[in-house]
Write a protein that holds these residues in place. Structure first.
Motif, short mmCIF file in Angstrom:
data_model
loop_
_atom_site.label_atom_id
_atom_site.label_comp_id
_atom_site.label_asym_id
_atom_site.label_seq_id
_atom_site.Cartn_x
_atom_site.Cartn_y
_atom_site.Cartn_z
N ILE A 126 -23.70 48.24 12.60
CA ILE A 126 -21.82 48.18 13.55
C ILE A 126 -21.99 50.22 14.00
N GLU A 127 -22.45 51.08 13.69
CA GLU A 127 -22.02 52.28 14.05
C GLU A 127 -24.06 53.13 14.17
N PRO A 128 -24.33 52.39 14.93
CA PRO A 128 -26.12 53.38 15.04
C PRO A 128 -26.10 54.39 14.94
N ASN A 129 -25.03 55.01 15.99
CA ASN A 129 -24.85 56.42 15.69
C ASN A 129 -24.77 57.34 13.90
N ILE A 130 -24.32 56.65 13.13
CA ILE A 130 -23.54 57.42 11.87
C ILE A 130 -25.06 58.42 11.07
N GLY A 131 -24.56 59.39 10.40
CA GLY A 131 -24.68 60.78 9.77
C GLY A 131 -26.09 59.87 9.61
N ASP A 132 -27.33 60.84 9.61
CA ASP A 132 -28.20 60.07 8.54
C ASP A 132 -28.07 60.27 6.55
N GLY A 133 -27.24 61.58 6.31
CA GLY A 133 -27.13 61.42 5.17
C GLY A 133 -25.60 60.43 4.46
N VAL A 134 -25.22 59.80 5.35
CA VAL A 134 -24.46 58.40 5.02
C VAL A 134 -24.63 57.52 4.25
N THR A 135 -24.49 56.95 3.35
CA THR A 135 -25.20 56.31 2.22
C THR A 135 -23.95 55.02 2.19
N VAL A 136 -23.30 54.99 2.76
CA VAL A 136 -21.91 53.67 1.40
C VAL A 136 -20.85 53.69 2.62
N ALA A 137 -20.10 53.20 2.76
CA ALA A 137 -18.65 52.99 3.45
C ALA A 137 -18.50 51.65 3.08
N LEU A 138 -16.02 52.65 2.96
CA LEU A 138 -15.37 51.27 3.12
C LEU A 138 -14.72 51.33 4.28
N GLU A 139 -15.28 49.76 4.30
CA GLU A 139 -14.70 49.56 5.83
C GLU A 139 -12.75 48.48 5.75
N ALA A 140 -12.24 49.36 6.83
CA ALA A 140 -11.31 48.51 7.12
C ALA A 140 -10.33 47.81 8.23
N PRO A 141 -10.77 46.82 8.57
CA PRO A 141 -10.95 46.44 9.89
C PRO A 141 -9.49 46.28 10.17
N THR A 142 -8.48 46.64 9.20
CA THR A 142 -7.07 46.89 10.20
C THR A 142 -6.47 48.63 10.48
N GLY A 143 -7.47 48.89 10.42
CA GLY A 143 -7.20 50.79 11.07
C GLY A 143 -7.53 51.15 12.74
N ALA A 144 -6.72 51.22 13.47
CA ALA A 144 -6.73 51.16 14.47
C ALA A 144 -6.04 52.45 15.03
N ILE A 145 -6.28 53.00 16.59
CA ILE A 145 -5.93 53.97 17.14
C ILE A 145 -5.26 53.98 18.11
N ILE A 146 -4.21 55.08 18.30
CA ILE A 146 -3.09 54.91 19.23
C ILE A 146 -2.59 56.28 19.92
N CYS A 147 -2.35 56.78 20.67
CA CYS A 147 -1.68 57.47 20.95
C CYS A 147 -0.34 58.25 20.75
N PRO A 148 -0.09 59.31 19.60
CA PRO A 148 0.94 59.38 19.55
C PRO A 148 2.02 60.29 20.14
N TYR A 149 1.63 60.36 21.27
CA TYR A 149 3.04 61.31 21.89
C TYR A 149 3.51 59.94 22.76
N GLU A 150 2.21 59.44 23.79
CA GLU A 150 2.67 58.50 23.68
C GLU A 150 4.03 57.68 23.76
N LEU A 151 2.90 57.28 22.02
CA LEU A 151 4.65 56.58 21.37
C LEU A 151 5.47 56.92 20.89
N CYS A 152 5.32 57.91 21.34
CA CYS A 152 6.76 59.29 20.69
C CYS A 152 7.85 58.47 22.69
N MET A 153 7.06 59.66 23.26
CA MET A 153 7.81 59.80 24.99
C MET A 153 8.17 57.85 24.74
N ALA A 154 7.59 56.87 24.67
CA ALA A 154 8.06 55.44 24.89
C ALA A 154 9.30 54.95 24.23
N SER A 155 9.37 55.41 22.70
CA SER A 155 10.09 54.79 22.13
C SER A 155 11.64 55.68 22.90
#
Lengths: 475, 422
Positions: A126-155
């Motif tokens: 799922i992430e072909p550019n992951i660092g060479d030293g990475v051996t394990v990961a915890l996946e959280a599918p509900t993590g998300a991204i948003i623009c914080p100041y946009e959210l603030c300005m909007a509210s």
């Protein structure tokens, strides 16, 4: 006397103001800066955390998980860009694997859905550019991204559109208990309110102390970030956290909702709550760690670096409480952005408990036109708008393709910007790869024209941050 | 105006950008007999960045006299106007397809397309911003690229500051050191990270030395101070690996920091069109005709590689303009394919490949300051040509002439042509 004075127009103050306005309370937001979203809201990781990080039973855990679940529809209603891109916490050793398994268990207890541990092969798929030293990961599918100041300005904007008032450059210097409420004063003005909600970020301890509450302190923790050109925004699709270790929480590498790549933050406790400087050591650490987590980051494509100050409370948890109609929302460090909509509900309930009479405002309109709506339109729709207002075709910012029409609309939309950076945060004009090199002289001109002020009175970011010092031949 | 459908125009030749490159390409194409030309310019007038370069020093090669930037631009603007070459100003091109359909927008037509027989890219370049330099410290007002300051002073009539430090000794930085001084500001220092200046020798003489402004080589700005407005910078000497040496740090109070740290060809449109770019020039890879790897799409001027003299921009644009006409007429024959390589001391060449056996001028820049070297043209082990140069510097563009014979020989040997210094 109004019902509520909200102190601080960050992402928490904005969410609180909007929720209380929705519940029919009259309200004024008091902000010491010349624009909203000027504290931690302006400079953070822009992540909606899934909620596996905070210890079970804490307010942080409760409000994070709740906020994360609310955020998608909350953002949609306010027209704020939101993307559920999922996150990976990556580990480099067996020790890290054990930590990730603990996080997995904690997340399950907190009620986070879909968590699982991935092997290196699964990560690479799922992430072909992951660092060479990475051996394990915890996946959280509900993590998300948003623009914080946009959210603030909007509210904040939505609260104002529904009747709330915003007072900028209002630094609270005095809070007095009065008959049936509080008198909140700056050097030149006093606002009388039945209730006060303190959302003053790194200064929330000082504001609480003005009301006589010195039960907690808040410390500023510096976090340094680098933002890379949109060309690099697709290097990873998930937010790549680093497994927390004895050395600290580590930095993240993430696409932003606007398509850039963000790296950071460092974590350093500092004494000066105004010190938003970056350091050579901090930026170097960001580069080093980011390079271990993700391969092929082209640091030469950095378009800006900046520092955010998180509010670290003395209790280790969010400090949200009410006494005599005075509510504190303090120590709102990460996951504060993720929790903001849930904090607003929590504060609403605290005020109800304190005797505030809540009833949904009949004519409340929770919907807000997206700030970047013009870009989302089809060519035909754009041309229809251009026919009515040709300024929508006149490009001012060539890197982000922002038109004069969009800038003028932003200048007259709540919360109204008064400086070049304010226009930048609302329209992305100057936010691109040339960082305002070409467009800033024009933005200054448009601001001066629309605000009816002199060219030389236009500032970068309020106060005395004048762009020009005078006319030629006059210096 | 029809608001229902996107307006679809067509032109034999579309030129993206009406600066010195775009105008010179248009005039050359006109002279070759093409009339159906359309120049699309994003600013409100033709002329490009020259409009704000009010100093003199332009045109010595092209016109045999010293002109100011606006004068040089106006020479071409006058030709464009007198020849009735069509142009649109305040028009932003947003996309170019490999099929040569150009999408643009302006207040008159809204968003529209132009189907082009050939396209010439002439979008110029932009300055490297502060963010790309990763200087530690605060982010106050008072930090501008030299070109932005030049726009404020020369086009808008406003002064961005009074006490100035300049980082980078690129030509615009040097020019602005003089300009700010003439307007009454105090320029305290020009810091240059490298042990040599990236600007023209004549600019160092006329813009710094004549005004007693110190040029601090191997120096950089390590920290920015000030909350609302810039209050000062910490500068320091750097070691051979360009790392700042803490013992040399020095605080200079100033309200303005101007940056002249390199120019970047504006190739977002080029990249989006799928055109191959050169990692070193940040411009398209082109042949002797300045044709990119998409047939019928040409590039010239600072969008192709950063020039130090506009005279060479005009010269290069004329090559592209004439070649575009040959393409439109179906005469653009490509009979060979010979790569032009460099040896490292030579950093890049333009063109990067040859597709025709014809006398060709190769432009190149070197990686460092070199003295008493021989510019050497080779194909495999065979030296085709050599010329002595007393001094070569990264700030000055160099040329070498390839003859038909040399190209023919390389073609025969089946080897790339390598430009190097011995």
């Amino acid at each position: 006397m109004i019902d509520v004075a909200v102190i601080g127009a960050g992402v928490v103050g904005g969410a609180v103001a909007r929720e209380l306005t929705r519940m029919g309370l009259s309200l004024t937001i008091l902000e010491k800066n010349s624009d909203v979203a000027m504290g931690a809201t302006r400079a953070n990781s822009a992540i909606v955390h899934a909620g596996f990080d905070a210890k079970e039973g804490t307010l942080k855990a409760l409000l994070n998980v709740r906020g994360s679940k609310m955020m998608e529809s909350y953002a949609k209603e306010l027209g704020v860009k939101y993307k559920r891109n999922g996150s990976l916490v990556v580990g480099f050793s067996d020790e890290d694997r054990a930590t990730l398994e603990e996080l997995l268990e904690r997340g399950k207890k907190n009620g986070v859905e879909g968590l699982r541990i991935l092997s290196r092969d699964e990560i690479l798929a799922i992430e072909p550019n992951i660092g060479d030293g990475v051996t394990v990961a915890l996946e959280a599918p509900t993590g998300a991204i948003i623009c914080p100041y946009e959210l603030c300005m909007a509210s904040v904007g939505n609260a104002i559109d529904n009747g709330a008032e915003l007072k900028l450059d209002f630094e609270v210097k005095k809070i007095e208990k009065t008959e049936g409420g509080y008198a909140v004063s700056s050097d030149s003005e006093t606002v009388l309110a039945k209730y006060v909600v303190n959302c003053a970020g790194v200064y929330s301890d000082e504001v609480a102390a003005l009301s006589g509450d010195d039960s907690f302190t808040v410390m500023a923790r510096r976090g340094e970030y680098m933002l890379l050109d949109k060309e690099c925004g697709s290097l990873v699709s998930h937010t790549i956290f680093r497994c927390p270790s004895k050395m600290g929480k580590g930095i993240l590498v993430s696409p932003t909702v606007d398509g850039n790549l963000i790296l950071g933050p460092t974590a350093e406790n500092i004494d000066d709550k105004e010190d938003k400087s970056t350091t050579a050591a901090g930026l170097s650490k960001v580069r080093m760690q980011a390079g271990e987590q993700v391969k092929g980051i082209n640091f030469g494509k950095t378009i800006t670096s900046f520092t955010g100050l998180r509010s670290v409370g003395s209790t280790g948890d969010f400090i949200i409480n009410e006494k005599d109609g005075f509510v504190n929302c303090a120590g709102i460090e990460s996951p504060g952005l993720s929790s903001a909509p849930a904090i607003a509900e929590y504060v609403r309930d605290l005020l109800k408990g304190a005797g505030a009479i809540l009833s949904e405002k009949a004519d409340f309109c929770g919907k807000r036109k997206p700030m970047h709506y013009f870009k989302e339109l089809s060519v035909d729709e754009k041309n229809e708008l251009i026919a009515k207002n040709p300024a929508f075709a006149h490009i001012i910012c060539r890197c982000e393709l922002v038109s004069e029409g969009e800038i003028v609309v932003a200048i007259h939309t709540n919360p109204k910007p008064r400086d070049v950076d304010g226009v930048k945060r609302r329209t992305r004009s100057g936010m691109g790869r040339c960082q305002g090199g070409f467009c800033s002289p024009y933005v200054v001109e448009i601001l001066a024209r629309e605000l009816g002020i002199d060219y030389t009175d236009v500032t970068k970011s309020g106060g005395k941050s004048f762009i020009n010092v005078g006319k030629t031949k006059e210096v | 105006m029809n608001t229902k459908a996107t307006k679809e125009l067509s032109a034999e030749l579309v030129i993206v950008g009406g600066g010195p490159a775009g105008m010179a390409a248009a005039v050359a194409a006109y002279e070759e007999g093409i009339r159906d030309i359309l120049i699309l310019e994003r600013d409100d007038n033709l002329g490009g960045i020259l409009r704000q370069c009010i100093h003199n020093g332009f045109g010595l090669h092209r016109f045999g006299e010293e002109l100011t930037g606006p004068e040089y631009a106006y020479r071409y603007e006058k030709m464009v106007r007198e020849l009735n070459i069509p142009f649109m100003t305040d028009t932003m091109v947003t996309a170019i397809s490999p099929e040569r359909v150009v999408t643009a927008q302006n207040t008159e037509y809204g968003i529209f397309t132009v189907k082009a027989g050939a396209v010439i890219l002439a979008m110029g370049c932009r300055e490297r911003p502060k963010g790309a330099l990763n200087i530690a410290g605060t982010r106050p007002a008072g930090i501008y690229t030299a070109g932005t300051a030049q726009k404020f002073v020369n086009m808008k009539g406003y002064m961005p500051g009074k006490e100035v430090v300049i980082l980078g000794s690129g030509d615009i930085g040097l020019i602005m050191a003089r300009r700010m001084t003439l307007e009454g500001a105090k320029v305290k220092a020009v810091c240059e990270l490298m042990p040599y200046s990236g600007g023209l020798a004549r600019n160092i003489e006329q813009c710094l030395n004549d005004f007693g402004i110190p040029l601090m080589l191997s120096h950089t700005v390590v920290e920015i101070h000030g909350k609302d407005r810039l209050e000062g910078v910490t500068i320091g000497k750097v070691d051979e690996a360009r790392r700042p040496i803490p013992e040399t740090f020095e605080y200079i109070p100033c309200d303005t920091l101007l940056l002249s740290c390199g120019l970047i060809p504006e190739n977002e449109l080029t990249k989006d069109a799928g055109i191959e770019l050169d990692r070193i020039t940040n411009g398209a890879v082109v042949d002797g005709d300045r044709e990119t790897d998409i047939p019928g799409v040409f590039a010239c001027g600072n969008v192709l590689h950063v020039h130090d003299l506009v005279d060479y921009v005009s010269e290069e644009a004329a090559i592209a303009g004439k070649a575009a006409v040959r393409f439109i007429r179906g005469e653009g024959k490509k009979d060979i394919s010979v790569q032009v390589k460099c040896d490292g001391k030579v950093r890049y060449t333009v063109p990067q490949r040859l597709t025709e056996i014809a006398d060709t001028r190769i432009y190149f820049r070197v990686a460092d300051v070199y003295r008493d070297m021989k510019v050497t043209v080779r194909a495999g082990d065979t030296v085709l040509y050599q010329k002595k140069k007393q001094k070569l510097a990264p700030g000055e563009m160099e040329t070498v002439e390839l003859t038909r014979d040399m190209i023919d020989k390389a073609q025969g040997l089946g080897a790339p042509i390598e430009i190097g210094l011995i």
